[in-house]
Enzyme design. Structure first.
Site, PDB file in Angstrom:
ATOM      1  CB  THR A  28      49.521  -0.745 -68.028  1.00 24.36           C
ATOM      2  OG1 THR A  28      49.468   0.656 -67.734  1.00 24.36           O
ATOM      3  CG2 THR A  28      48.789  -1.519 -66.941  1.00 24.36           C
ATOM      4  N   GLY A  29      51.168  -3.470 -67.425  1.00 20.62           N
ATOM      5  CA  GLY A  29      51.213  -4.921 -67.616  1.00 20.62           C
ATOM      6  C   GLY A  29      52.515  -5.495 -67.088  1.00 20.62           C
ATOM      7  CB  SER A  30      53.341  -8.915 -65.984  1.00 18.21           C
ATOM      8  OG  SER A  30      53.116  -9.601 -67.212  1.00 18.21           O
ATOM      9  CG  ASP A  85      51.851  -0.200 -73.092  1.00 18.41           C
ATOM     10  OD1 ASP A  85      50.918   0.594 -73.300  1.00 18.41           O
ATOM     11  OD2 ASP A  85      51.793  -1.117 -72.248  1.00 18.41           O
ATOM     12  CB  ALA A  87      50.954  -6.092 -77.255  1.00 13.78           C
ATOM     13  N   GLY A  99      44.936  -4.214 -73.780  1.00 14.00           N
ATOM     14  CA  GLY A  99      43.803  -4.026 -72.890  1.00 14.00           C
ATOM     15  C   GLY A  99      43.593  -5.158 -71.915  1.00 14.00           C
ATOM     16  N   GLY A 101      45.099  -5.527 -69.353  1.00 18.33           N
ATOM     17  CA  GLY A 101      45.126  -4.909 -68.019  1.00 18.33           C
ATOM     18  C   GLY A 101      44.088  -3.817 -67.864  1.00 18.33           C
ATOM     19  CD  GLU A 107      48.067  -0.117 -71.816  1.00 21.78           C
ATOM     20  OE1 GLU A 107      47.192  -0.613 -72.564  1.00 21.78           O
ATOM     21  OE2 GLU A 107      48.783  -0.798 -71.071  1.00 21.78           O
ATOM     22  CE  LYS A 125      51.256 -11.726 -73.675  1.00 18.16           C
ATOM     23  NZ  LYS A 125      51.609 -10.394 -73.191  1.00 18.16           N
TER      24      LYS A 125
HETATM   25  O1  DER Z   1      46.772  -4.054 -70.714  1.00 20.12           O
HETATM   26  C1  DER Z   1      47.666  -4.008 -71.564  1.00 20.12           C
HETATM   27  O2  DER Z   1      47.534  -3.493 -72.695  1.00 20.12           O
HETATM   28  C2  DER Z   1      48.971  -4.675 -71.230  1.00 20.12           C
HETATM   29  O3  DER Z   1      50.032  -4.047 -71.900  1.00 20.12           O
HETATM   30  C3  DER Z   1      48.846  -6.115 -71.656  1.00 20.12           C
HETATM   31  O4  DER Z   1      48.353  -6.103 -72.927  1.00 20.12           O
HETATM   32  C4  DER Z   1      50.139  -6.875 -71.629  1.00 20.12           C
HETATM   33  O5  DER Z   1      50.283  -7.304 -70.341  1.00 20.12           O
HETATM   34  P1  DER Z   1      51.353  -8.445 -69.987  1.00 20.12           P
HETATM   35  O6  DER Z   1      52.700  -7.874 -70.376  1.00 20.12           O
HETATM   36  O7  DER Z   1      51.183  -8.610 -68.503  1.00 20.12           O
HETATM   37  O8  DER Z   1      50.993  -9.665 -70.770  1.00 20.12           O
END
Ligand code: DER
Length: 229
Positions: A28-30, A85, A87, A99, A101, A107, A125
């Site tokens: 999840t996440g962009s 995924d 981070a 987290g 998102g 996850e 990151k």
């Molecule tokens: O919610 C999450 O864990 C997402 O993976 C987040 O940590 C990363 O989201 P992003 O790729 O939009 O920065």
């Protein structure tokens, strides 16, 4: 812009590691959205066949449906070959804070079950110490918000309830719970803190991922060119 270029570069790189016939954990996440879109393109071109996705959020479900990626539940698979995924922070030991998102509960389940968990991040990151740039998300049962807030404070944290942006009131997770974001000035032992927080009655899961990530793909833009390391 540069960050989106980094996200696309690292998402594409992760998608290239998926082989036909695999079961893929869809994060999840962009940044992971970029990877899932790249998987969808490979399926559409015939370059990739016969994969099944295990989603970690409504976001992953909706996007997979749009892209025609078949989804399966954990009851239907023997194993998850690869999970991809994002981070919010990655430290030198490949421990993560996730987290951002509010999806970290599903996850951590999927990412930790995967034979290979690939993290896709832009270079922003990368941190020396977890907690230095991002608050630690904790998923909490609604009825437990007050006692859990007290317990997190007693652990040295500064907790705050995560409020929605396009939703009045607090953010509600895909499980129907709430999220408390916690500032910790120092996290000397992430493994210990992860266990302590998850042992607080009323806590479902927290965003410390210790010893879960196998590979970290980092997107960069160097001399105007996106690159992945
Ligand atoms: O919610 C999450 O864990 C997402 O993976 C987040 O940590 C990363 O989201 P992003 O790729 O939009 O920065």
């Amino acid at each position: 812009d540069a960050v989106n270029q980094m996200k696309k570069a690292v998402g594409d790189a992760a998608a290239q590691r998926v082989k036909s016939g695999m079961v893929v954990g869809l994060g999840t996440g962009s940044t992971t959205v970029m990877a899932i879109k790249a998987i969808g393109e490979r399926l559409a071109s015939g370059d990739l066949k016969d994969i099944k996705g295990v989603p970690t959020s409504f976001q992953a479900i909706v996007l997979s449906r749009e892209l025609g990626i078949p989804l399966v539940s954990l009851d239907e698979v023997e194993k998850i070959d690869i999970a991809i995924d994002g981070a919010d922070e990655v430290d030198p030991q490949k421990n993560l804070i996730k987290g951002g998102g509010a999806a970290h509960t599903q996850e951590k389940l999927v990412d930790s079950l995967a034979e290979e968990f690939i993290v896709v991040v832009d270079s922003g990151k990368i941190v020396d110490k977890l907690g230095s740039t991002f608050l630690l998300p904790v998923e909490v049962m609604p009825m437990a918000i007050t006692p859990v807030t007290r317990a997190l404070t007693a652990l040295g944290g500064q907790p705050e309830l995560r409020m929605g942006v396009k939703k009045a009131g607090p953010v509600v997770t895909d499980q129907g719970n709430l999220v408390i974001d916690v500032k910790f000035n120092d996290i000397p032992n992430p493994a210990e803190l992860e266990m302590k927080i998850n042992n607080i009655p009323g806590v479902l899961e927290n965003g410390l991922f210790v010893g879960v990530a196998d590979i970290v793909l980092i997107g960069d833009v160097i001399d105007g060119q996106p690159s992945v390391r």
